[in-house]
Design a protein around this motif. Structure first.
Motif, mmCIF file in Angstrom:
data_model
loop_
_atom_site.group_PDB
_atom_site.id
_atom_site.type_symbol
_atom_site.label_atom_id
_atom_site.label_comp_id
_atom_site.label_asym_id
_atom_site.label_seq_id
_atom_site.Cartn_x
_atom_site.Cartn_y
_atom_site.Cartn_z
ATOM 1 N N CYS A 1 -2.170 1.868 -3.008
ATOM 2 C CA CYS A 1 -1.305 1.375 -3.241
ATOM 3 C C CYS A 1 -0.243 0.172 -5.084
ATOM 4 O O CYS A 1 -1.857 0.053 -5.092
ATOM 5 N N TYR B 1 1.474 -1.764 -5.249
ATOM 6 C CA TYR B 1 1.591 -3.313 -5.244
ATOM 7 C C TYR B 1 0.607 -3.533 -5.937
ATOM 8 O O TYR B 1 0.196 -4.999 -6.183
ATOM 9 N N CYS B 2 -0.164 -3.578 -3.777
ATOM 10 C CA CYS B 2 -1.858 -4.398 -3.770
ATOM 11 C C CYS B 2 -2.620 -3.850 -4.194
ATOM 12 O O CYS B 2 -3.984 -4.339 -4.076
ATOM 13 N N CYS C 1 0.518 -3.707 2.247
ATOM 14 C CA CYS C 1 1.592 -4.619 2.664
ATOM 15 C C CYS C 1 3.075 -4.602 2.576
ATOM 16 O O CYS C 1 4.011 -5.529 2.541
ATOM 17 N N CYS D 1 2.921 1.504 2.590
ATOM 18 C CA CYS D 1 1.255 1.095 2.268
ATOM 19 C C CYS D 1 1.257 -0.211 3.820
ATOM 20 O O CYS D 1 1.456 -0.840 4.110
HETATM 21 ZN ZN LIG Z 1 0.353 -2.644 -0.698
#
Ligand SMILES: [Zn+2]
Length: 303
Positions: free
Chosen positions: A24, A26-27, A9, A6
């Motif tokens: 992504c 996560y984000c 992040c 990513c």
């Molecule tokens: Zn990310």
């Protein structure tokens, strides 16, 4: 396996080709690029399995976003249809910590003193006083099972918010453990993680030292620690992740659910507009009450 990095992040996610994603995990950022996996990367030592089902993780997330009354409606009504399970890389730290300390130790004692009250009468009262003496000594302890993130994408404070993990369920890592799941290769340097883990160990020692001091109270506590027999093992911990992008202009909010215990954490956004409306409403009601009381008074006077 497919490795996606990513650009937003810094996470380095590993997925099976069938789990390919354009965002992504996560984000939620769309700026993910495919890259070759890091060669000769040592495998994790341990892993903790998932206990919490995706249905339960989703239900927990749905309840969580509805709770904060002062969050923007767009957040509270965010569509929560999918939550992704990821094996997050983390380091498990243990060490023997030897600490030398110095402090002033206070012992309380009571004295009876006489005084004259407002009428000039002699009276007695008991008063507590403290005698101070210097003390220095050694403290030894063993800290174990401290967990710190090894991921650039999930900061340590976010991981701490869903801890603890029950390390009794820990087992040796084999690739079979994570098959079918997304995972991440450590994206933080080992040395940086070691520094973070030592910091947590020192905090743990600090919490032990206060109650360890003799006497009734203490002040001026100074201490210095040395670590020995340190162990830092790479472990994969199960987390459910849900990045919520509820607005074009506001930063995203990430919910994490502990994949072993179901504990959820995230920082809901705060809507100042809602607070302002509430204040205006309360002022309006007050104004109405005062106004009607005033009219009633005028009316009573006129009669
Ligand atoms: Zn990310």
């Amino acid at each position: 396996m497919l490795t996606l990095e990513c650009q937003s992040c810094g996470a380095a996610l590993e997925l099976e080709p069938s789990q390919r994603t354009a965002k992504c995990l996560y984000c939620g950022s769309p700026s993910v690029v495919e890259r070759p996996p890091t060669p000769d990367r040592p495998p994790p030592s341990f892993a903790l399995g998932f206990v919490v089902t995706p249905e339960r993780a989703l239900e927990t997330a749905r309840t969580f976003v509805k709770k904060p009354l002062f969050a923007p409606e767009a957040f509270r009504n965010a569509a929560i249809e999918e939550i992704r399970g990821i094996y997050l890389p983390a380091y498990l730290y243990s060490a023997a910590v030897y600490t030398g300390y110095r402090a002033q130790i206070g012992e309380n004692y009571t004295v009876t003193e006489t005084y004259r009250d407002a009428q000039g009468k002699r009276r007695t009262r008991r008063k507590t006083k403290t005698e101070w003496r210097p003390l220095s000594g050694q403290h030894a302890t063993y800290v174990s099972d401290l967990v710190v993130t090894a991921s650039r994408g999930i900061p340590n404070v976010e991981l701490e918010a869903i801890e603890p993990f029950d390390m009794r369920a820990l087992h040796r890592y084999t690739p079979k453990v994570i098959s079918g799941w997304a995972s991440e290769e450590p994206s933080l340097a080992r040395d940086a993680c070691l520094t973070m883990a030592r910091g947590e160990a020192l905090q743990a020692v600090g919490r032990q030292l206060g109650p360890f001091m003799p006497g009734d109270r203490h002040q001026g506590l100074q201490w210095q620690s040395r670590m020995d027999e340190e162990d830092l093992s790479l472990v994969l911990v199960p987390i459910w992740v849900l990045p919520i992008r509820y607005s074009e202009t506001e930063p995203f909010v990430r919910l994490l659910v502990n994949g072993q215990t179901g504990r959820i954490a995230g920082t809901p956004p705060f809507s100042w507009t809602k607070v302002l409306w509430l204040v205006l409403f309360v002022l309006g009601v007050l104004g109405l009450c005062l106004g009607s009381a005033f009219v009633a008074k005028l009316f009573a006077e006129a009669m």
